[in-house]
Every structure is written in structure tokens, then in C-alpha cells.
Design a protein around this motif. Structure first.
Motif, short mmCIF file in Angstrom:
data_model
loop_
_atom_site.label_atom_id
_atom_site.label_comp_id
_atom_site.label_asym_id
_atom_site.label_seq_id
_atom_site.Cartn_x
_atom_site.Cartn_y
_atom_site.Cartn_z
N ALA A 43 43.80 97.63 76.95
CA ALA A 43 44.85 97.62 77.97
C ALA A 43 44.89 96.26 78.65
O ALA A 43 43.84 95.70 79.00
N ALA A 44 46.10 95.73 78.87
CA ALA A 44 46.24 94.39 79.44
C ALA A 44 45.52 94.27 80.77
O ALA A 44 44.90 93.24 81.06
N HIS A 66 51.56 88.61 81.95
CA HIS A 66 51.10 89.30 80.75
C HIS A 66 50.29 90.55 81.08
O HIS A 66 49.68 91.15 80.18
N GLU A 123 43.93 90.58 72.53
CA GLU A 123 43.22 91.76 73.02
C GLU A 123 44.12 92.99 73.02
O GLU A 123 43.71 94.08 72.60
N VAL A 124 45.35 92.82 73.49
CA VAL A 124 46.29 93.95 73.55
C VAL A 124 46.58 94.46 72.13
O VAL A 124 46.66 95.67 71.90
N ALA A 184 47.54 90.92 82.79
CA ALA A 184 46.08 90.80 82.85
C ALA A 184 45.65 90.35 84.24
O ALA A 184 46.46 90.17 85.15
#
Length: 472
Positions: free
Chosen positions: A291-292, A314, A285-286, A316
Motif C-alpha cells: 500500500a502506498a 504518490h 513498491e505499489v 506515500a
């Protein structure tokens, strides 16, 4: 008149019954008719999709279910032999409600049905299964004809379609294994549906597959197709060592769960796999510009503390929820989570309609292993941080009294929550947490304990088990 009481074997999430004592063709036909009326018709579906596993009774039962739906005016797509996640793929790709005939890891004398709405959305006790049970029971009792009086409903059509290649191509589009270093992989299909899906999905990749029990046989002649039980992993563990393999994979009967064994023949915690896959999904996703802090990962209350730790490391957000696929899927949809994992080795993906697929989780692990040179044990060590008890069941007649004893035992400053049963956690001293959940169907309490070290784990586990079993 059928004397069967459907409520005896239609549970919170699916149907699991003895064949033919509880589940036979007439019952399957009634449930198919009820499914069409309760799920397909209100959803505005144009048809349904039906698949089945390798149990001897599955073809007949699935066709009877299809006939019940067809008689109520719905077209039926029969996809034949498939894994449960293969049925979810069909439901998502075709945008149709679906039914999978399987009893998963249950013994050979059982069969069952897992049902979903279009887009693989779950059907459980609170999302249609109770209504399906009531309507099907009325049909079985002869109180309601399968087609209402005076109806001019035209029966639907039945078509057969093989979606195995499409399912495999879809999964390979989500995880790219083509750049992996060559890996030797032992796969124990347990005579279940993994023997059907693995050769297709993992074909033409840099993998040498060593097959164990790939012959489809619903009598399970080698061992039960339930890798959660340690004795059912022994053949896989021995084969990994015998062949000098990089990794071992074990699938359950309907191949929706996957368990991992490292190169030493040692089982890898499903929580560690959850953390590993979560880290990969966050990274993906990043890399795509998200954005995390906007990425959510869902885990259940008995997952290792390592899971939310890895997610936080990470950047998230970890979201904790109750045990059970309907809760995981609902919470993932609510928060827009990219991935969810359960300690039972069910793994759920946003990009797979929020449904669970053991095959996709396995592909993530294989890719992670193949992208670097370290052995599997070293790869997963980062995610397997704390000793844990596993789930311990105790038969308890007075559950409230047992819980009161545990609450009285807990340190005054212990954290407490009741999201799913009772969860307690340490605030001072070595880290530990425990969860006690009540069985929905038996007088059982299920205990899970995790701790900073083995000594703390042993102390907490033994003290709490003594309190739970006191007087029993």
C-alpha cells in the motif's frame, strides 16, 4: 613515537588527512588495528573487507590498514580498486565490516578512510569512530601494543578478490535498462573511480557512452572531482552540447555521488533527482502489492519542498531528517524507508543495505529517460518546481547573535523548527523557506533558501544574508 593527533583529521563521519603529514602507513596500520578491535571484534565478524580509490597513496595505505587488522587476528579480503558504493556492496554481500580508502572529492594531497560495519551499516562519531580514534591514538603514542601482551592471537589471512562484475550485476538486477530507447550519455568521471565502474556496470546496454576523463589519476589533471562546484561541470556541459547527447552524468572522485546535466547542458537539481527516484521506488513498491501509505521516503532538511510534495502526490509518506549520511541511514532503517535522498546528490536505497550509491541513482534516471520519448529537461521539469539559492556560506564569529537577528526578522506567523539548525517558513503570502546550519569545524553559517518565485527568493536571501553578515 608518532606526534600525529588523529583528532585533527578524523571527523564526524570519516578520516580525511594530508598525506603523509597526517595520514601515513603507520597511522593507517594503527587505525586498522583499532577498527578490528572496536568494530569487527564486538560485532562477531569473521573478517573485514578493504577497498581503495585511484589516489597514488591508496594502495600502500589500504594494505597497511589491512595489516593492522590482520595482526589482530582478522582475515582480510582486499578488493582493490573500487568506488565507495562498490565497497558498500562488498560489505553487504559478504556481510563483513569494511573500509574504503578515499578522500572523495578532496584535492590530490589528501586521502582518507570511510568505514562501515557489516551490512554497510555506518560508522560515525557516535557509532564507533570516537572509540576507533582513541584506540588508534594510543597505538600511535606507543601506550598500547598492536597485539596485547600475553596474547596468543594468530594473525589472520589476506586474500584478494575482484568484485566489480558482481557489483555491476547486482545493480542491473535492481534497475532494468534493457528496454530503454537508445540514449547517448556523456559521463565525466573526473579521473576518479567512475572511470573504473561505468564501463563495467553500463556495458551491453542500449547506451552510447561518451567518456570524459576516464583515466584513473588521483592527481586530477583536468579538474577537481567535485561536481558540486559549478566550474567542474563545464566540460560535461560543453560535451553534452557538442555531441548532441540526451543526458550528461558527473561522478565525484569515489563515484558515490552522481550529478545530472540535461540535453541543453543545464544542471538538474539533486532534489529533483531525489523526487524522480522516489516516485519510481514508490511505484515499484505499489506494483509489488505494498500500500502506498506504507511506503516511506527520507529526505534531509535542505531538500526542495518538491520532494515531500511528490511523495505525497504518490500517496506515500515523506520523513524529514538532518543532513548527513549517518542520520539518513539511521532514519531509513528506523522507518523502513525504501529510498532516501540528500540535496548533496547522495542517494540511499533500502535494497542496497540503506547505503548510498550514485550509480544506482544514475541508472534510475537513465531508465526513466529511456522509457519515454521526451527530452531530459521535460522529464525532470515535473520534479524541479522552485527556484533555490543553493548553499551560501558566511564566516560569522558570533553565531547566536546572527541567529537571533534572523529570528527577529521573521514574520510572527512563520513556522520554526530546530531539527538541524534553524528552519523558518512562510505561512501567508508567496511560499518560502530557509535553513541556517552551523559548520561543525569552522565559524561558518550555511544558508539555504527556496521560494515560490525568483523575486521572493531574491528578497528573502538578500535580507537574511545581510542579517547574518551584519558586523562581520
Amino acid at each position: 613515537m608518532n606526534e600525529t593527533r588523529l583528532s585533527d583529521f578524523i571527523k564526524a563521519y570519516d578520516v580525511r588527512g594530508l598525506v603523509p603529514e597526517q595520514l601515513d602507513a603507520s597511522v593507517a596500520r594503527a587505525i586498522g588495528a583499532a577498527f578490528a578491535r572496536v568494530v569487527a571484534a564486538p560485532d562477531g565478524a569473521r573478517g573485514i573487507v578493504v577497498g581503495h580509490d585511484m589516489r597514488p597513496s591508496s594502495p600502500e595505505l589500504s594494505r597497511a590498514f589491512a595489516e593492522g587488522a590482520r595482526a589482530n587476528g582478522f582475515d582480510v579480503t582486499l578488493i582493490g580498486l573500487c568506488s565507495t558504493d562498490g565497497l558498500y556492496y562488498a560489505s553487504g554481500a559478504l556481510d563483513l565490516p569494511g573500509a574504503m580508502f578515499t578522500a572523495s572529492h578532496n584535492p590530490a594531497q589528501y586521502n582518507g578512510i570511510k568505514m562501515c560495519r557489516s551490512g554497510a551499516r555506518p560508522v560515525g562519531q557516535d557509532t564507533g569512530l570516537a572509540e576507533i580514534t582513541a584506540v588508534a591514538q594510543a597505538i600511535c603514542d606507543g601506550a598500547e601494543p598492536e597485539v596485547p601482551d600475553g596474547s596468543t592471537l594468530e594473525p589472520g589471512a589476506v586474500v584478494e578478490r575482484d568484485l566489480l562484475a558482481d557489483y555491476g550485476a547486482f545493480l542491473r538486477g535492481l534497475v532494468d535498462l534493457s528496454g530503454s530507447r537508445p540514449l547517448k550519455v556523456v559521463v565525466d568521471a573526473g579521473n576518479g573511480m567512475g572511470g573504473h565502474t561505468v564501463p563495467s556496470v553500463l556495458a551491453d546496454l542500449p547506451l552510447e557512452i561518451v567518456p570524459l576523463y576516464f583515466d584513473l589519476d588521483g592527481t586530477f589533471p583536468n579538474h577537481e572531482a567535485n561536481p558540486l562546484e559549478p566550474e567542474n561541470l563545464r566540460d560535461l556541459q560543453a560535451a553534452v552540447l557538442e555531441h548532441g547527447a540526451d543526458i550528461g552524468l558527473a561522478f565525484d572522485g569515489d563515484a558515490d555521488r552522481c550529478f545530472v546535466v540535461d540535453e541543453r547542458g543545464l544542471p538538474v537539481s539533486p532534489s529533483a533527482i531525489t523526487a524522480l527516484v522516489a516516485a519510481r521506488e514508490i511505484g515499484k513498491e505499489v506494483a509489488q502489492g505494498v500500500a502506498a501509505q506504507d511506503v516511506a521516503i527520507v529526505h534531509n532538511v535542505i531538500s526542495s519542498r518538491a520532494v515531500p510534495e511528490v511523495v505525497a502526490e504518490h500517496g506515500a509518506r515523506a520523513v524529514r531528517t538532518r543532513v548527513g549520511h549517518s542520520f539518513i541511514k539511521a532514519e531509513m532503517a528506523r522507518v523502513g524507508a525504501v529510498f532516501g535522498g540528500e540535496h548533496s546528490a547522495h542517494y540511499y536505497f533500502r535494497d542496497f543495505w540503506f547505503a548510498d550509491t550514485g550509480m544506482l541513482a544514475a541508472m534510475h534516471v537513465l531508465t526513466a529517460l529511456g522509457e519515454q520519448d521526451a527530452p531530459c529537461s521535460q522529464l525532470v521539469a515535473e520534479y524541479d518546481r522552485y527556484p533555490a539559492s543553493g548553499e551560501i556560506n558566511s564566516r560569522v564569529e558570533d553565531v547566536p547573535a546572527a541567529l537571533e537577528r534572523v529570528l527577529a526578522w521573521a514574520p510572527q506567523d512563520a513556522t520554526t523548527d530546530h531539527l538541524d539548525g534553524l528552519t523558518l517558513g512562510s505561512v501567508t503570502g508567496p511560499m518560502w523557506w530557509l535553513n541556517i546550519r552551523k559548520s561543525n569545524t569552522e565559524p561558518l553559517l550555511r544558508l539555504n533558501v527556496e521560494a515560490q518565485d525568483v523575486d521572493t527568493l531574491t528578497r528573502v536571501r538578500d535580507e537574511v544574508l545581510g542579517l547574518i553578515r551584519q558586523g562581520s
